[in-house]
Design an enzyme around this catalytic site. Sequence first.
Site, PDB file in Angstrom:
ATOM      1  N   ARG A   1      11.796  -3.994 -15.641  1.00  0.00           N
ATOM      2  CA  ARG A   1      13.140  -3.599 -15.245  1.00  0.00           C
ATOM      3  C   ARG A   1      14.202  -4.323 -16.071  1.00  0.00           C
ATOM      4  O   ARG A   1      15.391  -4.277 -15.744  1.00  0.00           O
ATOM      5  CB  ARG A   1      13.340  -3.890 -13.749  1.00  0.00           C
TER       6      ARG A   1
ATOM      7  N   ARG B   1       3.901 -31.671 -34.345  1.00  0.00           N
ATOM      8  CA  ARG B   1       4.522 -32.358 -33.204  1.00  0.00           C
ATOM      9  C   ARG B   1       4.381 -31.550 -31.911  1.00  0.00           C
ATOM     10  O   ARG B   1       4.391 -32.119 -30.816  1.00  0.00           O
ATOM     11  CB  ARG B   1       6.002 -32.634 -33.479  1.00  0.00           C
ATOM     12  N   HIS B   2       4.233 -30.247 -32.041  1.00  0.00           N
ATOM     13  CA  HIS B   2       4.117 -29.408 -30.848  1.00  0.00           C
ATOM     14  C   HIS B   2       2.780 -29.625 -30.141  1.00  0.00           C
ATOM     15  O   HIS B   2       2.682 -29.457 -28.934  1.00  0.00           O
ATOM     16  CB  HIS B   2       4.313 -27.938 -31.211  1.00  0.00           C
TER      17      HIS B   2
ATOM     18  N   ASP C   1       2.289  -5.003 -12.061  1.00  0.00           N
ATOM     19  CA  ASP C   1       2.503  -4.454 -10.725  1.00  0.00           C
ATOM     20  C   ASP C   1       3.285  -3.145 -10.874  1.00  0.00           C
ATOM     21  O   ASP C   1       3.469  -2.633 -11.991  1.00  0.00           O
ATOM     22  CB  ASP C   1       3.177  -5.474  -9.793  1.00  0.00           C
TER      23      ASP C   1
ATOM     24  N   ARG D   1       3.018 -32.309 -27.602  1.00  0.00           N
ATOM     25  CA  ARG D   1       3.692 -31.857 -26.375  1.00  0.00           C
ATOM     26  C   ARG D   1       2.756 -31.013 -25.511  1.00  0.00           C
ATOM     27  O   ARG D   1       2.782 -31.107 -24.278  1.00  0.00           O
ATOM     28  CB  ARG D   1       4.962 -31.094 -26.751  1.00  0.00           C
TER      29      ARG D   1
ATOM     30  N   CYS E   1       5.833  -7.352 -14.719  1.00  0.00           N
ATOM     31  CA  CYS E   1       6.312  -7.018 -13.376  1.00  0.00           C
ATOM     32  C   CYS E   1       7.777  -6.600 -13.534  1.00  0.00           C
ATOM     33  O   CYS E   1       8.191  -6.217 -14.623  1.00  0.00           O
ATOM     34  CB  CYS E   1       6.117  -8.177 -12.395  1.00  0.00           C
ATOM     35  N   GLY E   2       8.556  -6.658 -12.476  1.00  0.00           N
ATOM     36  CA  GLY E   2       9.938  -6.223 -12.603  1.00  0.00           C
ATOM     37  C   GLY E   2      10.719  -7.080 -13.576  1.00  0.00           C
ATOM     38  O   GLY E   2      11.477  -6.574 -14.412  1.00  0.00           O
ATOM     39  N   THR E   3      10.522  -8.390 -13.453  1.00  0.00           N
ATOM     40  CA  THR E   3      11.266  -9.330 -14.296  1.00  0.00           C
ATOM     41  C   THR E   3      10.384 -10.150 -15.236  1.00  0.00           C
ATOM     42  O   THR E   3      10.906 -10.784 -16.157  1.00  0.00           O
ATOM     43  CB  THR E   3      12.009 -10.347 -13.407  1.00  0.00           C
ATOM     44  N   GLY E   4       9.104 -10.204 -14.953  1.00  0.00           N
ATOM     45  CA  GLY E   4       8.193 -11.118 -15.664  1.00  0.00           C
ATOM     46  C   GLY E   4       8.079 -12.468 -14.986  1.00  0.00           C
ATOM     47  O   GLY E   4       7.161 -13.239 -15.279  1.00  0.00           O
TER      48      GLY E   4
ATOM     49  N   GLY F   1       7.652 -13.448 -11.616  1.00  0.00           N
ATOM     50  CA  GLY F   1       6.553 -13.658 -10.663  1.00  0.00           C
ATOM     51  C   GLY F   1       5.211 -13.755 -11.377  1.00  0.00           C
ATOM     52  O   GLY F   1       4.358 -14.579 -11.000  1.00  0.00           O
TER      53      GLY F   1
ATOM     54  N   HIS G   1       5.805 -22.846 -30.758  1.00  0.00           N
ATOM     55  CA  HIS G   1       6.092 -24.166 -30.192  1.00  0.00           C
ATOM     56  C   HIS G   1       5.301 -24.461 -28.925  1.00  0.00           C
ATOM     57  O   HIS G   1       4.914 -25.607 -28.704  1.00  0.00           O
ATOM     58  CB  HIS G   1       7.589 -24.296 -29.872  1.00  0.00           C
ATOM     59  N   ASN G   2       5.113 -23.457 -28.080  1.00  0.00           N
ATOM     60  CA  ASN G   2       4.501 -23.701 -26.757  1.00  0.00           C
ATOM     61  C   ASN G   2       3.040 -23.286 -26.689  1.00  0.00           C
ATOM     62  O   ASN G   2       2.406 -23.466 -25.646  1.00  0.00           O
ATOM     63  CB  ASN G   2       5.292 -22.967 -25.665  1.00  0.00           C
TER      64      ASN G   2
END
Length: 150
Positions: free
Chosen positions: A110, A133-134, A9, A137, A66-69, A71, A99-100
């Site tokens: 920002r 193991r990941h 954005d 999960r 975005c500004g913070t990531g 949203g 891991h994820n």
Amino acid sequence: MERIAIGADHGGYALKNAIVQFLLAAGYPVEDVGTYGEDAVDYPDYAVQVARLVATGQADLGILVCGTGIGMSITANKVHGVRAAVATDSYMARMAREHNDANVLCLGGRVLGVGSALEVVQAFLQSRFAGDRHLRRIRKIQALETSEGR
Ligand code: RB5
């Protein structure tokens, strides 16, 4: 090379452009869904485009700014099969992949300067899912997507 879908954005527009230049110079195929200017836009409109490109296999990985990531990550994670992660440093980016099994990286235009953001992007792209193991999960996350009707 992984195919990268990227979007932003107005809060992430400048950083997105720097990341696109970096990716192209490094040889990555890049699909840039916008935004293409500094006028205010709504981050969900871009998050969903990148998320769907990743979810459908048209891109291997996504990057959203975005500004913070935040949203961008909230929105992208609504799309089935997407695991979007905000990272503010290289360790978080590496763990998000190892891991994820994150397939979308969300950054704050920002929050991070260009140099730091490019380090985070490189860490994300150079890391691989560790499995083992990941994987158990991740399977539990996928089961939730099904049971929660998403
Ligand atoms: C836009 O001002 C801002 O809210 C957006 O870029 C993002 O930070 C939202 O999470």
